[in-house]
Design a protein around this motif. Structure first.
Motif, PDB file in Angstrom:
ATOM      1  N   MET A   9       0.884  -1.184   0.000  1.00  0.00           N
ATOM      2  CA  MET A   9       0.000   0.000   0.000  1.00  0.00           C
ATOM      3  C   MET A   9       0.912   1.222   0.000  1.00  0.00           C
ATOM      4  N   LEU A  10       1.119   1.803  -1.180  1.00  0.00           N
ATOM      5  CA  LEU A  10       2.063   2.908  -1.338  1.00  0.00           C
ATOM      6  C   LEU A  10       1.438   4.225  -0.896  1.00  0.00           C
ATOM      7  N   SER A  11       2.306   5.213  -0.631  1.00  0.00           N
ATOM      8  CA  SER A  11       1.751   6.540  -0.334  1.00  0.00           C
ATOM      9  C   SER A  11       1.846   7.369  -1.613  1.00  0.00           C
ATOM     10  N   LEU A  12       1.383   8.595  -1.556  1.00  0.00           N
ATOM     11  CA  LEU A  12       1.364   9.438  -2.750  1.00  0.00           C
ATOM     12  C   LEU A  12       2.372  10.569  -2.596  1.00  0.00           C
ATOM     13  N   ALA A  13       3.057  10.882  -3.700  1.00  0.00           N
ATOM     14  CA  ALA A  13       3.890  12.086  -3.693  1.00  0.00           C
ATOM     15  C   ALA A  13       2.934  13.284  -3.652  1.00  0.00           C
ATOM     16  N   VAL A  33      -9.291  12.653 -11.942  1.00  0.00           N
ATOM     17  CA  VAL A  33      -9.137  13.454 -10.726  1.00  0.00           C
ATOM     18  C   VAL A  33     -10.186  12.989  -9.718  1.00  0.00           C
ATOM     19  N   GLU A  34      -9.734  12.659  -8.491  1.00  0.00           N
ATOM     20  CA  GLU A  34     -10.662  12.210  -7.439  1.00  0.00           C
ATOM     21  C   GLU A  34     -10.386  12.999  -6.163  1.00  0.00           C
ATOM     22  N   LEU A  35     -11.386  13.075  -5.297  1.00  0.00           N
ATOM     23  CA  LEU A  35     -11.195  13.779  -4.019  1.00  0.00           C
ATOM     24  C   LEU A  35     -10.284  12.949  -3.121  1.00  0.00           C
ATOM     25  N   LYS A  36      -9.414  13.606  -2.389  1.00  0.00           N
ATOM     26  CA  LYS A  36      -8.536  12.888  -1.456  1.00  0.00           C
ATOM     27  C   LYS A  36      -9.206  12.905  -0.081  1.00  0.00           C
ATOM     28  N   ILE A  37      -9.749  11.753   0.286  1.00  0.00           N
ATOM     29  CA  ILE A  37     -10.555  11.634   1.514  1.00  0.00           C
ATOM     30  C   ILE A  37      -9.616  11.631   2.714  1.00  0.00           C
ATOM     31  N   ASP A  38      -9.932  12.402   3.740  1.00  0.00           N
ATOM     32  CA  ASP A  38      -9.040  12.505   4.901  1.00  0.00           C
ATOM     33  C   ASP A  38      -9.473  11.491   5.950  1.00  0.00           C
ATOM     34  N   GLY A  78      -9.312   1.409  -0.135  1.00  0.00           N
ATOM     35  CA  GLY A  78     -10.226   2.536   0.044  1.00  0.00           C
ATOM     36  C   GLY A  78      -9.841   3.332   1.269  1.00  0.00           C
ATOM     37  N   GLU A  79     -10.604   4.361   1.502  1.00  0.00           N
ATOM     38  CA  GLU A  79     -10.356   5.230   2.667  1.00  0.00           C
ATOM     39  C   GLU A  79     -11.566   5.136   3.584  1.00  0.00           C
ATOM     40  N   ALA A  80     -11.341   4.612   4.792  1.00  0.00           N
ATOM     41  CA  ALA A  80     -12.409   4.601   5.802  1.00  0.00           C
ATOM     42  C   ALA A  80     -12.399   5.983   6.451  1.00  0.00           C
ATOM     43  N   VAL A 123     -14.263   3.358  -1.689  1.00  0.00           N
ATOM     44  CA  VAL A 123     -13.292   2.446  -2.298  1.00  0.00           C
ATOM     45  C   VAL A 123     -12.744   3.123  -3.552  1.00  0.00           C
ATOM     46  N   TYR A 124     -11.403   3.067  -3.768  1.00  0.00           N
ATOM     47  CA  TYR A 124     -10.849   3.844  -4.887  1.00  0.00           C
ATOM     48  C   TYR A 124      -9.807   3.111  -5.738  1.00  0.00           C
ATOM     49  N   ASN A 125      -9.516   1.855  -5.453  1.00  0.00           N
ATOM     50  CA  ASN A 125      -8.509   1.172  -6.275  1.00  0.00           C
ATOM     51  C   ASN A 125      -8.704  -0.327  -6.239  1.00  0.00           C
ATOM     52  N   ILE A 132      -4.597  12.839  -8.442  1.00  0.00           N
ATOM     53  CA  ILE A 132      -4.588  12.877  -9.906  1.00  0.00           C
ATOM     54  C   ILE A 132      -3.864  11.624 -10.386  1.00  0.00           C
ATOM     55  N   LYS A 133      -4.541  10.829 -11.229  1.00  0.00           N
ATOM     56  CA  LYS A 133      -3.959   9.560 -11.679  1.00  0.00           C
ATOM     57  C   LYS A 133      -3.977   9.476 -13.203  1.00  0.00           C
ATOM     58  N   VAL A 134      -2.923   8.905 -13.769  1.00  0.00           N
ATOM     59  CA  VAL A 134      -2.939   8.567 -15.199  1.00  0.00           C
ATOM     60  C   VAL A 134      -4.034   7.520 -15.383  1.00  0.00           C
TER      61      VAL A 134
HETATM   62  N1  LIG Z   1      -2.243   6.699  -0.571  1.00  0.00           N
HETATM   63  C1  LIG Z   1      -2.942   6.542  -1.693  1.00  0.00           C
HETATM   64  O1  LIG Z   1      -2.550   5.926  -2.645  1.00  0.00           O
HETATM   65  C2  LIG Z   1      -4.285   7.198  -1.765  1.00  0.00           C
HETATM   66  C3  LIG Z   1      -4.929   7.888  -0.770  1.00  0.00           C
HETATM   67  C4  LIG Z   1      -6.215   8.353  -1.163  1.00  0.00           C
HETATM   68  C5  LIG Z   1      -7.153   9.079  -0.397  1.00  0.00           C
HETATM   69  N2  LIG Z   1      -6.898   9.440   0.895  1.00  0.00           N
HETATM   70  N3  LIG Z   1      -8.358   9.422  -0.921  1.00  0.00           N
HETATM   71  C6  LIG Z   1      -8.679   9.094  -2.192  1.00  0.00           C
HETATM   72  C7  LIG Z   1      -7.778   8.388  -2.989  1.00  0.00           C
HETATM   73  C8  LIG Z   1      -8.164   8.044  -4.376  1.00  0.00           C
HETATM   74  N4  LIG Z   1      -9.373   8.423  -4.821  1.00  0.00           N
HETATM   75  O2  LIG Z   1      -7.366   7.432  -5.059  1.00  0.00           O
HETATM   76  C9  LIG Z   1      -6.545   8.009  -2.455  1.00  0.00           C
HETATM   77  S1  LIG Z   1      -5.258   7.108  -3.190  1.00  0.00           S
END
Ligand SMILES: NC(=O)c1cc2c(N)ncc(C(N)=O)c2s1
Length: 317
Positions: A81-85, A111-116, A168-170, A220-222, A284-286
């Motif tokens: 489970m990688l993190s994001l730059a 483009v998706e919302l980054k859930i906290d 996903g993000e709970a 759920v996002y991936n 933001i994802k390719v």
């Molecule tokens: N650490 C991660 O890869 C991600 C973290 C998150 C996050 N907190 N909220 C939404 C997404 C998404 N829609 O992809 C991702 S992806």
């Protein structure tokens, strides 16, 4: 009622209760009143008491089931489970876009919302939810299956019997966070600083009955691991997640290039305060999975995605 009839009725009740739960918690559009759902649940529980062999772990009656644990087991993530730059401004985004296009040519983005909230992984075998875990250090997480089963928008059984792992993000909705803190202050307990901490604290409860009361939710996002389903883009993968019965975030947009992404940012920032959940930016994802594959990942994060962080939300006291 003889056992055979009871067996058929239990199967029918599973289907009805799973469908009504899906309509209520994923579509936010129930087709029957709560009283009807409760009546069917009572009938299922009575049949399971009369015929205990008909009570299965995936039964809708087992969402708040687990015994109190004395510790969480460790889970090794098959796919890390990688993190994001992070990107903090438009130039960071244009630098990201240039690096991506130098490597794989022109790309489209999602483009998706980054859930906290709290990143979690859900594993399904032949359609059944079998294990849920926290991110941990990205390689090893904690088994919080029993607590995740209490999140009503997590399907206990998929609409297709696939074996897969999804991420996903709970999170705890803002309204649930306010209510929980009022209760804690009334009881002289320390309130949670923010919904993210409240969600993390709730999912780390060793007693699932406490987690069940915290009104948690998930987007759920991936898809982390899946046999061949023929999806060739991230946006198609999100549509497949919808078809399977998962709750995904509707605020997603496909963009032809980075200019369209940048145009979108102000609109999404505008929406932030009206959303019923906290976000700390956008992801933001390719879109093309083939191009994602070609870009690969560093040890820490994928080269085909980046988080654009919004400024910290001023807290209205
Ligand atoms: N650490 C991660 O890869 C991600 C973290 C998150 C996050 N907190 N909220 C939404 C997404 C998404 N829609 O992809 C991702 S992806």
């Amino acid at each position: 009622m003889d056992k055979r009839t009871a067996e058929n009725r239990v199967k029918e009740l599973h289907k009805l209760l799973n469908q009504y739960n899906y309509e209520y918690h994923v579509l936010d559009n129930p087709s029957v009143p709560d009283a009807e759902y409760d009546r069917l649940m009572r009938e299922l529980i009575e049949l399971e008491e009369k015929y205990p062999e008909l009570k299965t772990p995936d039964s809708p009656s087992q969402r708040v089931g687990g015994a109190v644990l004395d510790a969480f087991r460790k889970v090794a993530h098959r796919v890390p489970m990688l993190s994001l730059a992070n990107a903090f401004n438009e130039q960071d985004l244009r630098d990201f876009d240039r690096r991506v296009r130098q490597a794989v040519g022109d790309v489209e983005y999602v483009v998706e919302l980054k859930i906290d909230g709290l990143a979690v992984s859900l594993r399904y075998e032949n359609g059944l939810f079998v294990q849920g875990s926290t991110r941990g250090d990205g390689t090893t997480g904690e088994d919080i299956t029993e607590n995740l089963k209490t999140i009503r928008s997590i399907p206990l059984r998929l609409k297709k019997n696939l074996s897969m792992e999804v991420r996903g993000e709970a999170f705890m909705p803002k309204a649930s966070f306010e209510k929980l803190n009022e209760e804690r202050i009334a009881k002289g307990e320390v309130p949670f600083a923010n919904p993210r901490n409240a969600a993390a604290g709730s999912l780390r409860q060793l007693d699932p009955k406490i987690a069940a009361k915290r009104n948690l939710d998930i987007f759920v996002y991936n898809i982390a691991e899946l046999g061949d389903t023929g999806v060739s883009s991230h946006s198609e993968a999100l549509d497949l997640l919808d078809e399977l019965g998962f709750k995904t975030n509707r605020e997603r947009r496909k963009c032809k290039n980075i200019d369209e992404v940048i145009e979108l940012l102000d609109q999404l920032l505008e929406k932030r305060s009206q959303l019923p959940y906290d976000i700390d930016g956008v992801v933001i994802k390719v879109d093309s999975l083939r191009q994602q594959e070609a870009l690969g990942a560093t040890a820490k994060s994928p080269r085909w995605a980046i988080a654009y962080k919004f400024p910290a939300e001023e807290v209205v006291t």
